[in-house]
Scaffold this motif. Structure first.
Motif, PDB file in Angstrom:
ATOM      1  N   HIS A 103       0.839  -1.190   0.000  1.00 65.87           N
ATOM      2  CA  HIS A 103       0.000   0.000   0.000  1.00 65.87           C
ATOM      3  C   HIS A 103       0.882   1.252   0.000  1.00 65.87           C
ATOM      4  CE1 HIS A 103       0.805  -0.144   4.349  1.00 65.87           C
ATOM      5  NE2 HIS A 103       0.482  -1.427   4.249  1.00 65.87           N
ATOM      6  N   ALA A 104       0.242   2.395  -0.203  1.00 70.48           N
ATOM      7  CA  ALA A 104       0.981   3.655  -0.393  1.00 70.48           C
ATOM      8  C   ALA A 104       1.788   4.047   0.829  1.00 70.48           C
ATOM      9  CB  ALA A 104       0.018   4.772  -0.765  1.00 70.48           C
ATOM     10  N   THR A 105       1.273   3.812   2.029  1.00 73.26           N
ATOM     11  CA  THR A 105       2.032   4.219   3.207  1.00 73.26           C
ATOM     12  C   THR A 105       3.326   3.425   3.349  1.00 73.26           C
ATOM     13  OG1 THR A 105       0.720   2.748   4.609  1.00 73.26           O
ATOM     14  CG2 THR A 105       0.038   5.055   4.503  1.00 73.26           C
ATOM     15  N   ALA A 106       3.331   2.183   2.885  1.00 79.01           N
ATOM     16  CA  ALA A 106       4.563   1.404   2.919  1.00 79.01           C
ATOM     17  C   ALA A 106       5.614   2.014   1.994  1.00 79.01           C
ATOM     18  CB  ALA A 106       4.286  -0.040   2.529  1.00 79.01           C
ATOM     19  N   ASP A 107       5.176   2.538   0.856  1.00 82.09           N
ATOM     20  CA  ASP A 107       6.114   3.201  -0.053  1.00 82.09           C
ATOM     21  C   ASP A 107       6.682   4.459   0.590  1.00 82.09           C
ATOM     22  OD1 ASP A 107       7.497   3.421  -2.519  1.00 82.09           O
ATOM     23  OD2 ASP A 107       6.042   4.928  -3.187  1.00 82.09           O
ATOM     24  N   TYR A 108       5.837   5.217   1.278  1.00 81.51           N
ATOM     25  CA  TYR A 108       6.325   6.391   2.010  1.00 81.51           C
ATOM     26  C   TYR A 108       7.285   5.970   3.124  1.00 81.51           C
ATOM     27  CZ  TYR A 108       3.057   9.525  -0.301  1.00 81.51           C
ATOM     28  OH  TYR A 108       2.387  10.276  -1.225  1.00 81.51           O
ATOM     29  N   GLY A 109       6.973   4.878   3.793  1.00 84.51           N
ATOM     30  CA  GLY A 109       7.853   4.369   4.847  1.00 84.51           C
ATOM     31  C   GLY A 109       9.231   4.013   4.314  1.00 84.51           C
ATOM     32  N   THR A 110       9.266   3.406   3.129  1.00 88.18           N
ATOM     33  CA  THR A 110      10.547   3.084   2.492  1.00 88.18           C
ATOM     34  C   THR A 110      11.351   4.349   2.243  1.00 88.18           C
ATOM     35  OG1 THR A 110       9.578   1.131   1.455  1.00 88.18           O
ATOM     36  CG2 THR A 110      11.599   1.987   0.480  1.00 88.18           C
ATOM     37  N   LYS A 111      10.689   5.387   1.782  1.00 83.57           N
ATOM     38  CA  LYS A 111      11.379   6.663   1.525  1.00 83.57           C
ATOM     39  C   LYS A 111      11.866   7.295   2.827  1.00 83.57           C
ATOM     40  CE  LYS A 111      10.366   6.129  -2.764  1.00 83.57           C
ATOM     41  NZ  LYS A 111      10.169   4.707  -2.911  1.00 83.57           N
ATOM     42  N   TYR A 112      11.096   7.190   3.903  1.00 85.04           N
ATOM     43  CA  TYR A 112      11.520   7.714   5.205  1.00 85.04           C
ATOM     44  C   TYR A 112      12.812   7.027   5.651  1.00 85.04           C
ATOM     45  CZ  TYR A 112       7.504  10.570   6.650  1.00 85.04           C
ATOM     46  OH  TYR A 112       6.568  11.558   6.786  1.00 85.04           O
ATOM     47  N   ILE A 113      12.873   5.718   5.486  1.00 87.76           N
ATOM     48  CA  ILE A 113      14.054   4.958   5.902  1.00 87.76           C
ATOM     49  C   ILE A 113      15.272   5.388   5.085  1.00 87.76           C
ATOM     50  CG2 ILE A 113      15.075   2.647   5.979  1.00 87.76           C
ATOM     51  CD1 ILE A 113      12.177   1.617   6.565  1.00 87.76           C
ATOM     52  N   ILE A 114      15.103   5.544   3.786  1.00 89.81           N
ATOM     53  CA  ILE A 114      16.216   5.962   2.924  1.00 89.81           C
ATOM     54  C   ILE A 114      16.679   7.364   3.282  1.00 89.81           C
ATOM     55  CG2 ILE A 114      16.855   6.541   0.545  1.00 89.81           C
ATOM     56  CD1 ILE A 114      15.031   4.219  -0.345  1.00 89.81           C
ATOM     57  N   VAL A 115      15.748   8.276   3.480  1.00 89.14           N
ATOM     58  CA  VAL A 115      16.112   9.662   3.802  1.00 89.14           C
ATOM     59  C   VAL A 115      16.777   9.740   5.172  1.00 89.14           C
ATOM     60  CG1 VAL A 115      15.175  11.963   4.249  1.00 89.14           C
ATOM     61  CG2 VAL A 115      14.418  10.675   2.259  1.00 89.14           C
ATOM     62  N   ALA A 116      16.363   8.911   6.111  1.00 86.73           N
ATOM     63  CA  ALA A 116      17.026   8.876   7.423  1.00 86.73           C
ATOM     64  C   ALA A 116      18.492   8.474   7.253  1.00 86.73           C
ATOM     65  CB  ALA A 116      16.311   7.914   8.357  1.00 86.73           C
ATOM     66  N   GLY A 117      18.746   7.488   6.400  1.00 87.65           N
ATOM     67  CA  GLY A 117      20.126   7.068   6.152  1.00 87.65           C
ATOM     68  C   GLY A 117      20.946   8.141   5.461  1.00 87.65           C
ATOM     69  N   LEU A 118      20.342   8.821   4.496  1.00 83.56           N
ATOM     70  CA  LEU A 118      21.067   9.886   3.794  1.00 83.56           C
ATOM     71  C   LEU A 118      21.347  11.068   4.719  1.00 83.56           C
ATOM     72  CD1 LEU A 118      19.253   9.773   0.338  1.00 83.56           C
ATOM     73  CD2 LEU A 118      21.508   8.845   0.932  1.00 83.56           C
ATOM     74  N   LEU A 119      20.397  11.410   5.578  1.00 86.35           N
ATOM     75  CA  LEU A 119      20.616  12.475   6.547  1.00 86.35           C
ATOM     76  C   LEU A 119      21.732  12.093   7.515  1.00 86.35           C
ATOM     77  CD1 LEU A 119      19.849  15.205   7.747  1.00 86.35           C
ATOM     78  CD2 LEU A 119      18.066  14.047   9.059  1.00 86.35           C
ATOM     79  N   ASN A 120      21.798  10.827   7.886  1.00 84.69           N
ATOM     80  CA  ASN A 120      22.870  10.387   8.769  1.00 84.69           C
ATOM     81  C   ASN A 120      24.227  10.503   8.076  1.00 84.69           C
ATOM     82  OD1 ASN A 120      23.758   9.426  11.307  1.00 84.69           O
ATOM     83  ND2 ASN A 120      24.067   7.415  10.406  1.00 84.69           N
ATOM     84  N   LEU A 121      24.296  10.206   6.788  1.00 80.23           N
ATOM     85  CA  LEU A 121      25.569  10.360   6.068  1.00 80.23           C
ATOM     86  C   LEU A 121      26.006  11.823   6.048  1.00 80.23           C
ATOM     87  CD1 LEU A 121      25.113   7.882   3.077  1.00 80.23           C
ATOM     88  CD2 LEU A 121      26.533   7.595   5.121  1.00 80.23           C
ATOM     89  N   ILE A 122      25.061  12.736   5.894  1.00 80.35           N
ATOM     90  CA  ILE A 122      25.394  14.158   5.938  1.00 80.35           C
ATOM     91  C   ILE A 122      25.885  14.538   7.331  1.00 80.35           C
ATOM     92  CG2 ILE A 122      24.413  16.487   5.792  1.00 80.35           C
ATOM     93  CD1 ILE A 122      22.567  15.369   3.569  1.00 80.35           C
ATOM     94  N   SER A 123      25.272  13.975   8.373  1.00 83.99           N
ATOM     95  CA  SER A 123      25.706  14.297   9.734  1.00 83.99           C
ATOM     96  C   SER A 123      27.089  13.712  10.023  1.00 83.99           C
ATOM     97  CB  SER A 123      24.687  13.813  10.764  1.00 83.99           C
ATOM     98  OG  SER A 123      24.723  12.420  10.914  1.00 83.99           O
ATOM     99  N   VAL A 124      27.431  12.587   9.408  1.00 80.70           N
ATOM    100  CA  VAL A 124      28.777  12.022   9.547  1.00 80.70           C
ATOM    101  C   VAL A 124      29.804  12.990   8.956  1.00 80.70           C
ATOM    102  CG1 VAL A 124      30.311  10.178   8.728  1.00 80.70           C
ATOM    103  CG2 VAL A 124      28.055   9.611   9.611  1.00 80.70           C
ATOM    104  N   ALA A 125      29.512  13.519   7.772  1.00 82.53           N
ATOM    105  CA  ALA A 125      30.415  14.490   7.153  1.00 82.53           C
ATOM    106  C   ALA A 125      30.534  15.739   8.018  1.00 82.53           C
ATOM    107  CB  ALA A 125      29.929  14.843   5.752  1.00 82.53           C
ATOM    108  N   ASP A 126      29.435  16.177   8.611  1.00 81.81           N
ATOM    109  CA  ASP A 126      29.455  17.350   9.477  1.00 81.81           C
ATOM    110  C   ASP A 126      30.303  17.091  10.720  1.00 81.81           C
ATOM    111  OD1 ASP A 126      28.488  20.041  10.124  1.00 81.81           O
ATOM    112  OD2 ASP A 126      27.346  19.043  11.711  1.00 81.81           O
ATOM    113  N   ALA A 127      30.163  15.915  11.330  1.00 80.49           N
ATOM    114  CA  ALA A 127      30.962  15.569  12.511  1.00 80.49           C
ATOM    115  C   ALA A 127      32.448  15.538  12.161  1.00 80.49           C
ATOM    116  CB  ALA A 127      30.515  14.221  13.076  1.00 80.49           C
ATOM    117  N   TYR A 128      32.774  15.047  10.975  1.00 84.31           N
ATOM    118  CA  TYR A 128      34.175  15.023  10.535  1.00 84.31           C
ATOM    119  C   TYR A 128      34.726  16.424  10.364  1.00 84.31           C
ATOM    120  CZ  TYR A 128      38.266  14.420   7.604  1.00 84.31           C
ATOM    121  OH  TYR A 128      39.543  14.486   7.108  1.00 84.31           O
ATOM    122  N   HIS A 129      33.943  17.294   9.732  1.00 85.21           N
ATOM    123  CA  HIS A 129      34.407  18.666   9.517  1.00 85.21           C
ATOM    124  C   HIS A 129      34.566  19.421  10.837  1.00 85.21           C
ATOM    125  CE1 HIS A 129      33.148  18.081   5.228  1.00 85.21           C
ATOM    126  NE2 HIS A 129      34.371  18.563   5.129  1.00 85.21           N
TER     127      HIS A 129
END
Length: 136
Positions: A103-129
């Motif tokens: 269903h549609a909410t599961a597709d949104y959930g998949t996107k939430y999980i991916i965006v959480a991971g991408l945001l974490n990668l940005i925060s890793v770069a920020d912590a390094y800087h």
């Protein structure tokens, strides 16, 4: 004639433990790289937002991608998911996020999980800087 040559070499900072540990910890536990550098508000905001997005994605029955070499979209989904670090490891170990998207909410959930991971990668770069002194 005046000497107009400019010394363009910069003194490189020596590699310290914090420059290696902070990004690794930041990847494993979202926001922890900032917390260990005493950036309390930023660390707690990152921890709360990344954790909330990942958990909401799981609650919406989002799909957590496994490592694979198949379709390019599945590879990109895996890269986004693995960026969440410890949250991804726990979800794979507990076999969460494996249902077929029905269903549609599961597709949104998949996107939430991916965006959480991408945001974490940005925060890793920020912590390094922050650790190397490029950012305050």
């Amino acid at each position: 004639m005046a000497n107009t040559s400019v010394n363009t070499t910069q003194a490189s900072q020596p590699l310290s433990a914090i420059t290696v540990v902070a990004p690794a910890v930041a990847w494993l536990i979202p926001g922890a790289g900032h917390l260990m550098q005493k950036r309390w508000i930023r660390g707690l905001l990152l921890m709360a937002s990344i954790g909330t997005m990942f958990i909401l994605g799981l609650l919406m029955e989002g799909h957590v991608y496994a490592p694979n070499g198949g379709d390019i979209l599945e590879i990109l989904g895996f890269v986004g998911d693995v960026g969440a670090g410890g949250l991804y490891i726990i979800s794979r170990a507990m076999d969460w996020g494996q249902p077929a998207i029905a269903h549609a909410t599961a597709d949104y959930g998949t996107k939430y999980i991916i965006v959480a991971g991408l945001l974490n990668l940005i925060s890793v770069a920020d912590a390094y800087h922050i650790a190397i002194g490029k950012k305050q």
